[in-house]
Write a protein that holds these residues in place. Structure first.
Motif, mmCIF file in Angstrom:
data_model
loop_
_atom_site.group_PDB
_atom_site.id
_atom_site.type_symbol
_atom_site.label_atom_id
_atom_site.label_comp_id
_atom_site.label_asym_id
_atom_site.label_seq_id
_atom_site.Cartn_x
_atom_site.Cartn_y
_atom_site.Cartn_z
ATOM 1 N N ALA A 220 -1.113 -0.802 8.605
ATOM 2 C CA ALA A 220 0.075 -1.723 8.219
ATOM 3 C C ALA A 220 -0.456 -2.416 6.889
ATOM 4 O O ALA A 220 0.675 -2.777 5.940
ATOM 5 N N VAL A 221 -1.591 -2.779 6.390
ATOM 6 C CA VAL A 221 -1.910 -3.176 5.181
ATOM 7 C C VAL A 221 -1.406 -2.017 3.999
ATOM 8 O O VAL A 221 -0.953 -2.369 2.888
ATOM 9 N N THR A 222 -1.837 -0.711 4.271
ATOM 10 C CA THR A 222 -1.248 0.220 3.293
ATOM 11 C C THR A 222 0.000 0.479 3.189
ATOM 12 O O THR A 222 0.440 0.381 1.907
ATOM 13 N N ALA A 223 0.758 0.105 4.211
ATOM 14 C CA ALA A 223 2.170 0.348 4.289
ATOM 15 C C ALA A 223 2.977 -1.026 3.353
ATOM 16 O O ALA A 223 3.708 -0.609 2.655
ATOM 17 N N LEU A 224 2.255 -2.004 3.779
ATOM 18 C CA LEU A 224 2.672 -3.256 3.066
ATOM 19 C C LEU A 224 2.375 -3.184 1.424
ATOM 20 O O LEU A 224 3.100 -3.559 0.414
ATOM 21 N N CYS A 225 1.119 -2.805 1.170
ATOM 22 C CA CYS A 225 0.718 -2.519 -0.205
ATOM 23 C C CYS A 225 1.805 -1.387 -1.046
ATOM 24 O O CYS A 225 1.957 -1.712 -2.097
ATOM 25 N N ALA A 226 2.029 -0.422 -0.279
ATOM 26 C CA ALA A 226 2.897 0.439 -0.872
ATOM 27 C C ALA A 226 4.515 -0.048 -1.149
ATOM 28 O O ALA A 226 4.918 0.081 -2.027
ATOM 29 N N VAL A 227 5.173 -0.786 -0.280
ATOM 30 C CA VAL A 227 6.272 -1.176 -0.282
ATOM 31 C C VAL A 227 6.380 -2.484 -1.512
ATOM 32 O O VAL A 227 7.359 -2.682 -2.424
ATOM 33 N N ILE A 228 5.080 -3.449 -1.546
ATOM 34 C CA ILE A 228 4.925 -4.164 -2.742
ATOM 35 C C ILE A 228 4.957 -3.771 -4.181
ATOM 36 O O ILE A 228 5.172 -4.399 -5.005
ATOM 37 N N ALA A 229 4.030 -2.787 -4.207
ATOM 38 C CA ALA A 229 3.577 -2.355 -5.133
ATOM 39 C C ALA A 229 4.599 -1.386 -5.963
ATOM 40 O O ALA A 229 4.510 -1.430 -7.175
ATOM 41 N N PHE A 230 5.457 -0.906 -5.318
ATOM 42 C CA PHE A 230 6.481 -0.034 -6.216
ATOM 43 C C PHE A 230 7.394 -0.634 -6.939
ATOM 44 O O PHE A 230 7.413 -0.477 -8.194
ATOM 45 N N PRO A 231 8.181 -1.962 -6.537
ATOM 46 C CA PRO A 231 8.849 -2.580 -7.459
ATOM 47 C C PRO A 231 8.416 -3.051 -8.376
ATOM 48 O O PRO A 231 8.464 -3.341 -9.675
ATOM 49 N N VAL A 232 6.719 -3.515 -8.384
ATOM 50 C CA VAL A 232 5.842 -4.322 -9.342
ATOM 51 C C VAL A 232 5.627 -3.266 -10.357
ATOM 52 O O VAL A 232 5.699 -3.384 -11.747
ATOM 53 N N LEU B 106 -4.286 -4.864 -2.900
ATOM 54 C CA LEU B 106 -2.924 -4.545 -3.558
ATOM 55 C C LEU B 106 -2.818 -4.002 -5.036
ATOM 56 O O LEU B 106 -2.420 -3.081 -5.254
ATOM 57 N N PRO B 107 -3.957 -4.414 -5.788
ATOM 58 C CA PRO B 107 -4.088 -3.855 -7.098
ATOM 59 C C PRO B 107 -4.385 -2.344 -6.995
ATOM 60 O O PRO B 107 -4.184 -1.654 -8.062
ATOM 61 N N TYR B 108 -5.063 -1.867 -5.947
ATOM 62 C CA TYR B 108 -5.629 -0.822 -5.823
ATOM 63 C C TYR B 108 -4.384 0.316 -5.669
ATOM 64 O O TYR B 108 -4.545 1.495 -5.839
#
Length: 297
Positions: free
Chosen positions: A97-109, A182-184
Motif C-alpha cells: 500500500a505504501v509503494t502504491a501510494l508513493c507511485a501515485v503521488i510521485a508521478f505528478p510531482v 516518498l522521496p525515494y
C-alpha cells in the motif's frame, strides 16, 4: 652513491608493480574490489547466515537461554500459528500500500519538476524534495503523531467537512510511511522523465494521439523501470519498519514489532521472524527483475 641505492630500488619496485597492474587489468580490478567484497561477504552475508542458522535453535522455557540444538520448531510455529500469518500478511499489505501510494503521488510531482517547471527552478525543487530526508526520522514520525492525534491538525482541517482524522492505527501507519519514503520514489521517476526525449512526445501528438494514449504508450513504458526501482526502496523500508507502527500504529502489529518483542525472550524465534522480510524482499526483487528496475538503481 650508496645512500641512493635504496631509493632507486624502491622506485624500481614501484615501476615494476605499476607495469604489472597496467598489463593485467583483471588483477587491478581484483585488488580494487577485494575490500568491498570482503566487507559484503563477512559483515553483510555473514550476519545474514548467522541470522538464518540461529533461527533453527531453540530456547529453554525455564531459563530463557538459547539452546543450540537443531530444530525446525520456530518455522513450524510461523506457518501454523494464525497470529504470525496475519502479521506477515498485514506487513506485506502495508508495504504494498505504501509503494502504491508513493507511485501515485510521485508521478505528478516528478512530472512537474522534470517537464513543467522552468529549468532554473528544477534543481531547487529537487532540493526541496530531498529536504525531508535531512530531518531526523523520529522527529518526522512524532510530528505525524501530533498531526494525527485527537484534536490535532488532521481533525482541525477535516472538521469543516464533518470528518475527522484517521487517528492512530493501520491507516496512520500507511500514511506516515508514505511520507517518509516518498522521496525515494520521486527521485528515480524524476530522472526518468527528465531523460525522456521531447521528440517522442511531439511525435505522438503529431500522429494524433491524445494525452492519455501518449501516457500509456510512450511515457509509462519508459518510466516503469524507474517506478519499479523506487518501489524497491519503499517496499523494503516499509516491510522492515517497526518504529513508526509503535508511535502511530496504536495496537497494530507488524513483523518488525514481533522481532523486537522476541529479542529478549526468544532470540531464535526473533531470528526466524527476521528471515521472513529477507525472503519476501528476495522474491520481490526476482519478480521485478524483468522490468529492468535493477538497472535503474
Amino acid at each position: 652513491m650508496t645512500t641512493d641505492l635504496p631509493a632507486a630500488a624502491g622506485r624500481g619496485t614501484v615501476r615494476r608493480l605499476a607495469g604489472t597492474l597496467h598489463r593485467r587489468p583483471r588483477l587491478r580490478l581484483a585488488l580494487l574490489l577485494t575490500a568491498p567484497l570482503l566487507w559484503l561477504a563477512v559483515l553483510y552475508l555473514g550476519s545474514l547466515a548467522v541470522l538464518f542458522v540461529s533461527a533453527f535453535w531453540t530456547t529453554d522455557s525455564f531459563t530463557s537461554q538459547v539452546v543450540k540444538v537443531w530444530s525446525t520448531d520456530n518455522f513450524h510455529a510461523l506457518l501454523t500459528t494464525p497470529v504470525f500469518r496475519q502479521v506477515v500478511l498485514r506487513s506485506v499489505g502495508v508495504a504494498l500500500a505504501v509503494t502504491a501510494l508513493c507511485a501515485v503521488i510521485a508521478f505528478p510531482v516528478a512530472f512537474y519538476t522534470a517537464r513543467v517547471a522552468r529549468p532554473k527552478w528544477r534543481p531547487l525543487l529537487v532540493v526541496a524534495i530531498l529536504t525531508p530526508l535531512w530531518a531526523s526520522y523520529l522527529v518526522k514520525v512524532y510530528a505525524w503523531r501530533l498531526i494525527l492525534s485527537e484534536g490535532g491538525l488532521a481533525d482541525w482541517m477535516l472538521a469543516p467537512f464533518g470528518l475527522s482524522g484517521p487517528g492512530y492505527g493501520l491507516p496512520a501507519t500507511v500514511l506516515t510511511l508514505t511520507y517518509l519514503w516518498l522521496p525515494y520514489m520521486i527521485l528515480p521517476v524524476h530522472t526518468a522523465l527528465e531523460q525522456l526525449p521531447a521528440g517522442l512526445l511531439d511525435a505522438s501528438a503529431d500522429l494524433g494521439a491524445r494525452p492519455g494514449r501518449t501516457f500509456r504508450s510512450v511515457v509509462l513504458p519508459m518510466v516503469l523501470p524507474s517506478v519499479a526501482a523506487g518501489s524497491v526502496f519503499t517496499f523494503s523500508l516499509s516491510l522492515g519498519d517497526y518504529i513508526t507502527v509503535q508511535i502511530v500504529g496504536g495496537k497494530t502489529q507488524l513483523i518488525g514489532n514481533l522481532v523486537y518483542s522476541n529479542i529478549e525472550l526468544n532470540l531464535p524465534m526473533a531470528a526466524a521472524l527476521g528471515t521472513v522480510p529477507v525472503a519476501v524482499i528476495v522474491l520481490y526483487l526476482l519478480a521485478i527483475r524483468r522490468t529492468g528496475a535493477l538497472n535503474s538503481l
